[in-house]
Design a protein around this motif. Sequence first.
Motif, PDB file in Angstrom:
ATOM      1  N   LEU A 140      13.866   0.963  -2.389  1.00  0.00           N
ATOM      2  CA  LEU A 140      13.141   1.362  -2.933  1.00  0.00           C
ATOM      3  C   LEU A 140      11.509   1.143  -1.242  1.00  0.00           C
ATOM      4  CD1 LEU A 140      10.704   1.933  -5.086  1.00  0.00           C
ATOM      5  CD2 LEU A 140      10.642  -1.133  -5.114  1.00  0.00           C
ATOM      6  N   VAL A 141      10.883   2.143  -1.296  1.00  0.00           N
ATOM      7  CA  VAL A 141      10.484   2.458  -0.304  1.00  0.00           C
ATOM      8  C   VAL A 141       8.819   1.584  -0.485  1.00  0.00           C
ATOM      9  CG1 VAL A 141       9.477   3.777   2.090  1.00  0.00           C
ATOM     10  CG2 VAL A 141      11.720   4.257   1.021  1.00  0.00           C
ATOM     11  N   LEU A 142       8.010   0.338   0.522  1.00  0.00           N
ATOM     12  CA  LEU A 142       7.081  -0.070  -0.322  1.00  0.00           C
ATOM     13  C   LEU A 142       5.743   0.297   1.166  1.00  0.00           C
ATOM     14  CD1 LEU A 142       7.783  -2.777  -1.271  1.00  0.00           C
ATOM     15  CD2 LEU A 142       7.071  -0.952  -2.798  1.00  0.00           C
ATOM     16  N   ASN A 143       4.982   0.819   0.804  1.00  0.00           N
ATOM     17  CA  ASN A 143       3.636   0.883   1.367  1.00  0.00           C
ATOM     18  C   ASN A 143       2.057   0.675   1.153  1.00  0.00           C
ATOM     19  OD1 ASN A 143       1.302   3.494   3.287  1.00  0.00           O
ATOM     20  ND2 ASN A 143       2.514   1.733   4.477  1.00  0.00           N
ATOM     21  N   GLN A 144       1.822  -0.611   1.537  1.00  0.00           N
ATOM     22  CA  GLN A 144       0.494  -1.674   1.194  1.00  0.00           C
ATOM     23  C   GLN A 144       0.643  -1.221  -0.122  1.00  0.00           C
ATOM     24  OE1 GLN A 144      -2.738   1.763   2.117  1.00  0.00           O
ATOM     25  NE2 GLN A 144      -2.468   0.213   4.508  1.00  0.00           N
TER      26      GLN A 144
ATOM     27  N   ARG B 297       2.726  -0.097  -2.549  1.00  0.00           N
ATOM     28  CA  ARG B 297       2.821   1.404  -3.938  1.00  0.00           C
ATOM     29  C   ARG B 297       4.050   2.027  -3.030  1.00  0.00           C
ATOM     30  NH1 ARG B 297      -3.224   4.699  -5.054  1.00  0.00           N
ATOM     31  NH2 ARG B 297      -3.918   2.219  -5.506  1.00  0.00           N
ATOM     32  N   THR B 298       4.434   1.917  -4.213  1.00  0.00           N
ATOM     33  CA  THR B 298       5.390   2.862  -3.823  1.00  0.00           C
ATOM     34  C   THR B 298       5.640   4.009  -3.458  1.00  0.00           C
ATOM     35  OG1 THR B 298       6.538   1.957  -6.003  1.00  0.00           O
ATOM     36  CG2 THR B 298       8.042   3.932  -5.144  1.00  0.00           C
ATOM     37  N   ARG B 299       6.336   4.315  -2.320  1.00  0.00           N
ATOM     38  CA  ARG B 299       6.133   5.896  -1.701  1.00  0.00           C
ATOM     39  C   ARG B 299       7.831   6.943  -2.110  1.00  0.00           C
ATOM     40  NH1 ARG B 299       1.948   6.203   2.245  1.00  0.00           N
ATOM     41  NH2 ARG B 299       3.102   8.779   2.168  1.00  0.00           N
ATOM     42  N   GLU B 300       8.371   5.953  -2.016  1.00  0.00           N
ATOM     43  CA  GLU B 300       9.895   6.747  -2.312  1.00  0.00           C
ATOM     44  C   GLU B 300      10.900   6.081  -2.308  1.00  0.00           C
ATOM     45  OE1 GLU B 300      13.184   9.824  -0.261  1.00  0.00           O
ATOM     46  OE2 GLU B 300      10.686   9.710   0.923  1.00  0.00           O
ATOM     47  N   GLN B 301      11.372   5.729  -3.750  1.00  0.00           N
ATOM     48  CA  GLN B 301      13.010   5.273  -4.120  1.00  0.00           C
ATOM     49  C   GLN B 301      14.253   6.129  -4.415  1.00  0.00           C
ATOM     50  OE1 GLN B 301      13.088   2.860  -7.581  1.00  0.00           O
ATOM     51  NE2 GLN B 301      10.840   4.248  -8.444  1.00  0.00           N
ATOM     52  N   GLY B 302      15.399   5.950  -4.276  1.00  0.00           N
ATOM     53  CA  GLY B 302      16.278   6.799  -4.057  1.00  0.00           C
ATOM     54  C   GLY B 302      18.009   6.119  -3.924  1.00  0.00           C
ATOM     55  N   ALA B 303      18.938   7.109  -4.249  1.00  0.00           N
ATOM     56  CA  ALA B 303      20.105   6.257  -3.609  1.00  0.00           C
ATOM     57  C   ALA B 303      19.811   5.954  -1.953  1.00  0.00           C
ATOM     58  CB  ALA B 303      20.866   7.828  -3.664  1.00  0.00           C
ATOM     59  N   ALA B 304      20.842   5.293  -1.431  1.00  0.00           N
ATOM     60  CA  ALA B 304      20.625   4.870  -0.189  1.00  0.00           C
ATOM     61  C   ALA B 304      20.583   5.785   1.056  1.00  0.00           C
ATOM     62  CB  ALA B 304      21.413   3.433   0.411  1.00  0.00           C
ATOM     63  N   GLU B 305      22.543   6.585   0.549  1.00  0.00           N
ATOM     64  CA  GLU B 305      22.845   7.413   1.442  1.00  0.00           C
ATOM     65  C   GLU B 305      21.297   8.950   1.668  1.00  0.00           C
ATOM     66  OE1 GLU B 305      24.962   9.656   3.968  1.00  0.00           O
ATOM     67  OE2 GLU B 305      24.866   7.594   2.846  1.00  0.00           O
TER      68      GLU B 305
ATOM     69  N   VAL C  87      17.688   8.501   1.159  1.00  0.00           N
ATOM     70  CA  VAL C  87      16.645   8.025   1.441  1.00  0.00           C
ATOM     71  C   VAL C  87      16.605   7.709   3.017  1.00  0.00           C
ATOM     72  CG1 VAL C  87      14.927   5.903   1.834  1.00  0.00           C
ATOM     73  CG2 VAL C  87      15.757   6.631  -0.583  1.00  0.00           C
ATOM     74  N   LEU C  88      17.462   7.465   3.745  1.00  0.00           N
ATOM     75  CA  LEU C  88      17.986   6.987   4.882  1.00  0.00           C
ATOM     76  C   LEU C  88      18.532   8.444   5.726  1.00  0.00           C
ATOM     77  CD1 LEU C  88      20.640   4.034   5.187  1.00  0.00           C
ATOM     78  CD2 LEU C  88      17.672   3.649   5.594  1.00  0.00           C
ATOM     79  N   HIS C  89      18.639   9.168   5.312  1.00  0.00           N
ATOM     80  CA  HIS C  89      19.542  10.953   5.917  1.00  0.00           C
ATOM     81  C   HIS C  89      18.146  11.634   5.454  1.00  0.00           C
ATOM     82  CE1 HIS C  89      22.814   8.279   7.890  1.00  0.00           C
ATOM     83  NE2 HIS C  89      22.197   7.858   6.328  1.00  0.00           N
ATOM     84  N   ALA C  90      17.790  11.826   3.402  1.00  0.00           N
ATOM     85  CA  ALA C  90      16.925  13.521   3.656  1.00  0.00           C
ATOM     86  C   ALA C  90      16.188  12.577   2.777  1.00  0.00           C
ATOM     87  CB  ALA C  90      18.190  14.087   3.019  1.00  0.00           C
ATOM     88  N   PRO C  91      15.138  11.951   3.825  1.00  0.00           N
ATOM     89  CA  PRO C  91      14.118  11.236   3.020  1.00  0.00           C
ATOM     90  C   PRO C  91      12.976  12.158   2.780  1.00  0.00           C
ATOM     91  CG  PRO C  91      13.766  10.884   5.603  1.00  0.00           C
ATOM     92  CD  PRO C  91      14.983  11.371   5.620  1.00  0.00           C
TER      93      PRO C  91
ATOM     94  N   ASP D  72       9.348  11.490   1.799  1.00  0.00           N
ATOM     95  CA  ASP D  72       8.076  10.910   1.221  1.00  0.00           C
ATOM     96  C   ASP D  72       8.012  11.278   2.928  1.00  0.00           C
ATOM     97  OD1 ASP D  72       5.272  10.269   0.316  1.00  0.00           O
ATOM     98  OD2 ASP D  72       6.352   9.254   2.214  1.00  0.00           O
ATOM     99  N   ASP D  73       6.794  11.622   3.497  1.00  0.00           N
ATOM    100  CA  ASP D  73       6.281  11.746   5.094  1.00  0.00           C
ATOM    101  C   ASP D  73       6.559  10.554   5.649  1.00  0.00           C
ATOM    102  OD1 ASP D  73       6.101  13.881   5.059  1.00  0.00           O
ATOM    103  OD2 ASP D  73       3.787  14.293   4.904  1.00  0.00           O
ATOM    104  N   TYR D  74       5.692   9.119   4.897  1.00  0.00           N
ATOM    105  CA  TYR D  74       6.318   7.710   5.392  1.00  0.00           C
ATOM    106  C   TYR D  74       7.622   7.269   5.786  1.00  0.00           C
ATOM    107  CZ  TYR D  74       5.032   2.761   5.497  1.00  0.00           C
ATOM    108  OH  TYR D  74       5.658   1.201   6.058  1.00  0.00           O
ATOM    109  N   THR D  75       7.948   7.352   4.663  1.00  0.00           N
ATOM    110  CA  THR D  75       9.748   7.157   4.899  1.00  0.00           C
ATOM    111  C   THR D  75      10.545   7.886   6.155  1.00  0.00           C
ATOM    112  OG1 THR D  75       9.937   7.239   2.590  1.00  0.00           O
ATOM    113  CG2 THR D  75      11.740   7.182   3.890  1.00  0.00           C
ATOM    114  N   ARG D  76      10.152   9.134   6.522  1.00  0.00           N
ATOM    115  CA  ARG D  76      10.214   9.413   7.867  1.00  0.00           C
ATOM    116  C   ARG D  76       9.344   9.143   8.668  1.00  0.00           C
ATOM    117  NH1 ARG D  76      10.347  14.373   4.283  1.00  0.00           N
ATOM    118  NH2 ARG D  76       8.164  14.744   4.651  1.00  0.00           N
TER     119      ARG D  76
END
Length: 582
Positions: A221-225, A227-235, A237-241, A243-247
């Motif tokens: 689960l990716v958080l920013n301020q 709020r949730t920015r993105e959530q999903g399987a680890a593989e 989120v890490l390799h094909a995010p 959301d721009d913030y996750t990238r």
Amino acid sequence: MSAHVAVKDLRITAGGKAIVDGVSFEIERGQVLALIGESGSGKTTIALALMGHSRFGATISGEVRLGETRVDRLDDAGLQALRGRRVAYVAQSAASAFNPSRTIMAQVTEPLLVHRLAGKEEAEARAVDLFRALALPSPETIGARYPHQLSGGQLQRLMAAMALITRPELVILDEPTTALDVTTQVEVLKAFKVAIASVGATAIYVSHDLAVVAQMADSILVLNQGRTREQGAAEQVLHAPADDYTRTLMGAARPHARSAPAVVGKEALLKVEGVHAAYGKVPVLRDISLSLAKGATLGVIGESGSGKSTLARVIAGLLPRSAGSVSLAGEELPKGLEGRSREQFRRVQLVFQNADTALNPVQTVGQALARPLAFYHGLKGAAAEAEVARLLDLIRLPAHLATRNVRQLSGGQKQRVNLARALAARPEVLLCDEVTSALDTVVGAAILELIDELRRELGIATVFISHDISTVRAFCDQVLVLYGGTAVEQADAAAFGRGVHHPYTDLLTDSVPEMRAGWLEQARTRKAVLAGESGDDLCRFLPRCPVAIAGTCNAAPPPLRSGDGLALLCHHELHDLEGMSA
């Protein structure tokens, strides 16, 4: 089947402001969810809400469910029964979590005894089983020791034992390896995975280290301020995010070599020759020599206790050297602070690791920066205010922060002010001691870019002390590897990148997690091939060396091997080490 942990529309407010706003997620039994994001994103706040805990004055709303229990509806008695029994917490700093006056066994077994889940004998037997599962030395007797008798990595694993002894349903791990060096971190992460699986717990892992997250998490689960920015399987989120913030987070986690090389002088500005140093009668540095030109950067790496910070303190004069010399532009500096002139102080500045303790919390930013301006340059009044404004612009902070109290700043802002205070002296040598270790990935990357940019613009020679080998590779012209206070390897950037290394350097590089699942299980475990201790004249790494030569390494001091920008202490020839490093 319903999720083991379910959070729906979680909102946490403090002072009328939402610090967590509408976060929802589910975790299946036995799975690990990682919470990632910058400092202040709400990671720890959310994790603690699963225990029904919030900071003073904050309120929690929304649904928090563990199994069939609505945690958000529990009264004080219900929360007391939940915490430490069904939900356990592993904090970042184990050293501060233990009582120094009680034995390890008494503290690890306390949750079982407090919740009346076992008698003393059964509790101690369960503790020993956990010590064994966590790969702790002498599991049958380590419980009789006190916290001060154990290393940081051992204390971190014992903190996990304390959390897991009640066989909780949910384990919250809050940056549990941030304070550990890379070799210890690998051991602790492996132990955590085994121990958590052994009790069948669901887990939440809070971290800003994405490579560590890749080893531990099933989902992210990716958080920013808040709020949730993105959530999903680890593989994913890490390799094909998506959301721009996750990238942005992913980009900051992969240091890139600087785009433009610094203009490096030809003559040595800083020269350290044959330096020895000790704390009392305990030797810490042994025969250290290095040379650094104007505008160049030296990266110093090694495990905790290797002598990295001590070297910086010796150069700065905070710890008097017992032998050898430290020279600046051909002028030998006095051994300690006593005898150094104000001009010598000005020319060599140390940026401390922890800005919270380095800066006075009752001062404003302007006051913190004005003091060295007055001390070194006699600037006061309007001239000092103008220079404070220039320094804030230099470190990319707005001018209005000059009136802000230091304690009101974020961690990244404090570290920038910490850096600006050193730059206020207009130094020629900057000693940076683990300046990003306490910062999240994005802020840490910004600080590194800033230091590198200032080095290029101002021509400052920089000694960069770090346990992050990837950062050293990306930013440094030279690398010095310390082990047990001895320089086991020195190389320029090109030679260090070619991959021929001292066996200890190989251990360090092999211990840096990669951002891919399964790396932890595949990480090589290199064990020493010779028993016994290292004598004063023998290789310091001998007790841990996996490629030691019987009858040679344990009989004679290692020779210096050098060639093509590389020098290291080893009995093996350089061409032999090339094959071993592969």
